[in-house]
Design a protein around this motif. Structure first.
Motif, PDB file in Angstrom:
ATOM      1  N   LEU A   1       1.035 107.362  38.697  1.00  9.44           N
ATOM      2  CA  LEU A   1       0.137 108.313  38.046  1.00  9.44           C
ATOM      3  C   LEU A   1      -1.273 107.773  37.925  1.00  9.44           C
ATOM      4  CD1 LEU A   1       2.516 109.269  35.094  1.00  9.44           C
ATOM      5  CD2 LEU A   1       2.110 110.620  37.163  1.00  9.44           C
ATOM      6  N   VAL A   2      -1.382 106.445  37.878  1.00 12.87           N
ATOM      7  CA  VAL A   2      -2.657 105.770  37.645  1.00 12.87           C
ATOM      8  C   VAL A   2      -2.826 104.662  38.679  1.00 12.87           C
ATOM      9  CG1 VAL A   2      -3.995 104.401  36.012  1.00 12.87           C
ATOM     10  CG2 VAL A   2      -2.530 106.250  35.167  1.00 12.87           C
TER      11      VAL A   2
ATOM     12  N   ALA B   1      -2.472 108.276  31.987  1.00 12.48           N
ATOM     13  CA  ALA B   1      -2.221 109.385  32.912  1.00 12.48           C
ATOM     14  C   ALA B   1      -3.156 110.551  32.629  1.00 12.48           C
ATOM     15  CB  ALA B   1      -0.763 109.828  32.813  1.00 12.48           C
ATOM     16  N   LEU B   2      -3.383 110.835  31.364  1.00 12.97           N
ATOM     17  CA  LEU B   2      -4.302 111.913  31.006  1.00 12.97           C
ATOM     18  C   LEU B   2      -5.736 111.566  31.405  1.00 12.97           C
ATOM     19  CD1 LEU B   2      -2.946 112.942  27.485  1.00 12.97           C
ATOM     20  CD2 LEU B   2      -2.814 114.260  29.616  1.00 12.97           C
TER      21      LEU B   2
ATOM     22  N   GLN C   1      -6.679 109.654  33.852  1.00 12.17           N
ATOM     23  CA  GLN C   1      -6.774 109.774  35.306  1.00 12.17           C
ATOM     24  C   GLN C   1      -6.988 111.227  35.723  1.00 12.17           C
ATOM     25  OE1 GLN C   1      -7.070 107.900  37.886  1.00 12.17           O
ATOM     26  NE2 GLN C   1      -6.633 109.404  39.491  1.00 12.17           N
ATOM     27  N   ARG C   2      -6.324 112.145  35.037  1.00 12.38           N
ATOM     28  CA  ARG C   2      -6.467 113.554  35.380  1.00 12.38           C
ATOM     29  C   ARG C   2      -7.810 114.110  34.935  1.00 12.38           C
ATOM     30  NH1 ARG C   2      -1.221 117.145  35.499  1.00 12.38           N
ATOM     31  NH2 ARG C   2      -2.905 118.515  36.095  1.00 12.38           N
ATOM     32  N   LEU C   3      -8.285 113.645  33.763  1.00 14.27           N
ATOM     33  CA  LEU C   3      -9.535 114.183  33.229  1.00 14.27           C
ATOM     34  C   LEU C   3     -10.760 113.566  33.882  1.00 14.27           C
ATOM     35  CD1 LEU C   3      -8.588 114.259  29.436  1.00 14.27           C
ATOM     36  CD2 LEU C   3      -8.873 116.229  30.959  1.00 14.27           C
ATOM     37  N   SER C   4     -10.686 112.261  34.176  1.00 16.05           N
ATOM     38  CA  SER C   4     -11.855 111.574  34.724  1.00 16.05           C
ATOM     39  C   SER C   4     -11.417 110.456  35.672  1.00 16.05           C
ATOM     40  CB  SER C   4     -12.726 111.002  33.602  1.00 16.05           C
ATOM     41  OG  SER C   4     -13.860 110.342  34.140  1.00 16.05           O
ATOM     42  N   PRO C   5     -11.092 110.776  36.912  1.00 14.51           N
ATOM     43  CA  PRO C   5     -10.679 109.747  37.864  1.00 14.51           C
ATOM     44  C   PRO C   5     -11.729 108.656  38.047  1.00 14.51           C
ATOM     45  CG  PRO C   5     -10.176 111.934  38.716  1.00 14.51           C
ATOM     46  CD  PRO C   5     -11.006 112.131  37.486  1.00 14.51           C
TER      47      PRO C   5
END
Length: 293
Positions: A154-155, A257-258, A260-264
């Motif tokens: 995920l990360v 994980a959140l 990574q989704r919000l700000s890669p």
């Protein structure tokens, strides 16, 4: 609610197959599933460790048997699926857990390293899904496939590109197969453990670094990792509670994980720092080793 009821599985009397069941998360999960009343097939490349785990389950009053299986051999995996189906008429749970670790700078990672990690961690899972899913689709009761990915699925983590690629693949494979198979009664779950105190670091291939790095990483996993039994609890919950991705434990895995989704792009900073925190950066091992020139 209809989907939840349709996919509810009782582990009492269930038939469960666990790959990589000879150690770590696989061993803990096999024993936990057996305590819930399941008949467990403990499968591992190392037949002796699989036999030991199955024997321990039987000694505790559970039902288990072992098989020596190389998940990279699709024909062996297909033979296992056929055998279990022929004997029981149904397969309720498949835990595709077999996997290996790898860490090292990309310039010191060989083509063979890449192939080995992808073959075991990703294609091994694909072989399990390919072999068992047809039987699960045809049987008259619901089933679940749980694929062990990782927080690194995920990360992203620097110095772990092959491992990260394989585990991101497992997550993607699981989500795609669930979309395909859930309407046919087969749920597919991506299990994403964080730092777990198992023997994975001892068996991890380290490219371009000395053993001081392994010692540092082992210390980190021992000091900061959750137990394999903790992850096994999440495996059991995943059988009865429909979830696409299981963060195990959520206290470790969910926030990164959140992010990574919000700000890669922001997550890239933490991804670069991760090897230093874990102990996989040679410059921070207690031996102060450096990558060879």
């Amino acid at each position: 609610m209809g989907v939840t009821v349709r996919h509810r599985i009782s582990l009492e009397g269930a038939v469960c197959v666990v790959t990589g069941g000879g150690s770590g998360i696989g061993r803990a999960s096999a024993r936990r599933l057996a305590r819930e009343g399941a008949h467990v097939y403990v499968c591992d490349l190392d037949g002796q460790t699989a036999e030991s785990v199955a024997g321990a389950i039987r000694a505790d009053g559970g039902r288990a048997e072992h098989r020596a299986i190389d998940v990279c051999d699709d024909q062996l995996v297909e033979s296992l699926a056929q055998e279990v189906h022929d004997r029981h008429g149904a397969i309720d749970v498949l835990l595709n857990n077999a996997g290996i670790g790898h860490a090292g700078a990309v310039q010191h990672t060989t083509a063979d390293d890449w192939c080995r990690v992808i073959d075991i961690n990703l294609l091994g899972v694909a072989h399990g899904c390919h072999a068992f899913a047809p039987f699960m689709i045809e049987q008259e009761r619901p089933a679940v496939i749980i694929n062990t990915a990782s927080q690194a699925g995920l990360v992203p983590v620097a110095r772990m590109a092959p491992y990260v690629a394989s585990k991101f693949g497992v997550v993607g494979l699981s989500l795609a197969l669930n979309a395909e198979l859930a309407p046919q009664g087969v749920r597919v779950v991506a299990l994403c453990p964080g730092v777990v105190d198992t023997g994975i670091i001892a068996a991890t291939t380290l490219s371009g670094v000395d053993e001081g790095v392994r010692e540092s990483a082992q210390t980190f996993y021992s000091d900061r990792g959750v137990s394999a039994d903790r992850v096994a609890e999440d495996v059991v919950r995943a059988v009865s509670r429909p979830r696409l991705v299981v963060h195990s434990p959520s206290s470790q895995v969910l926030a990164p994980a959140l992010l990574q989704r919000l700000s890669p792009s922001l997550m890239q900073h933490f991804s670069r720092l991760a090897p230093r925190v874990i102990g996989l950066d040679p410059s921070t091992s207690r031996h102060g080793s450096k990558d060879p020139a």
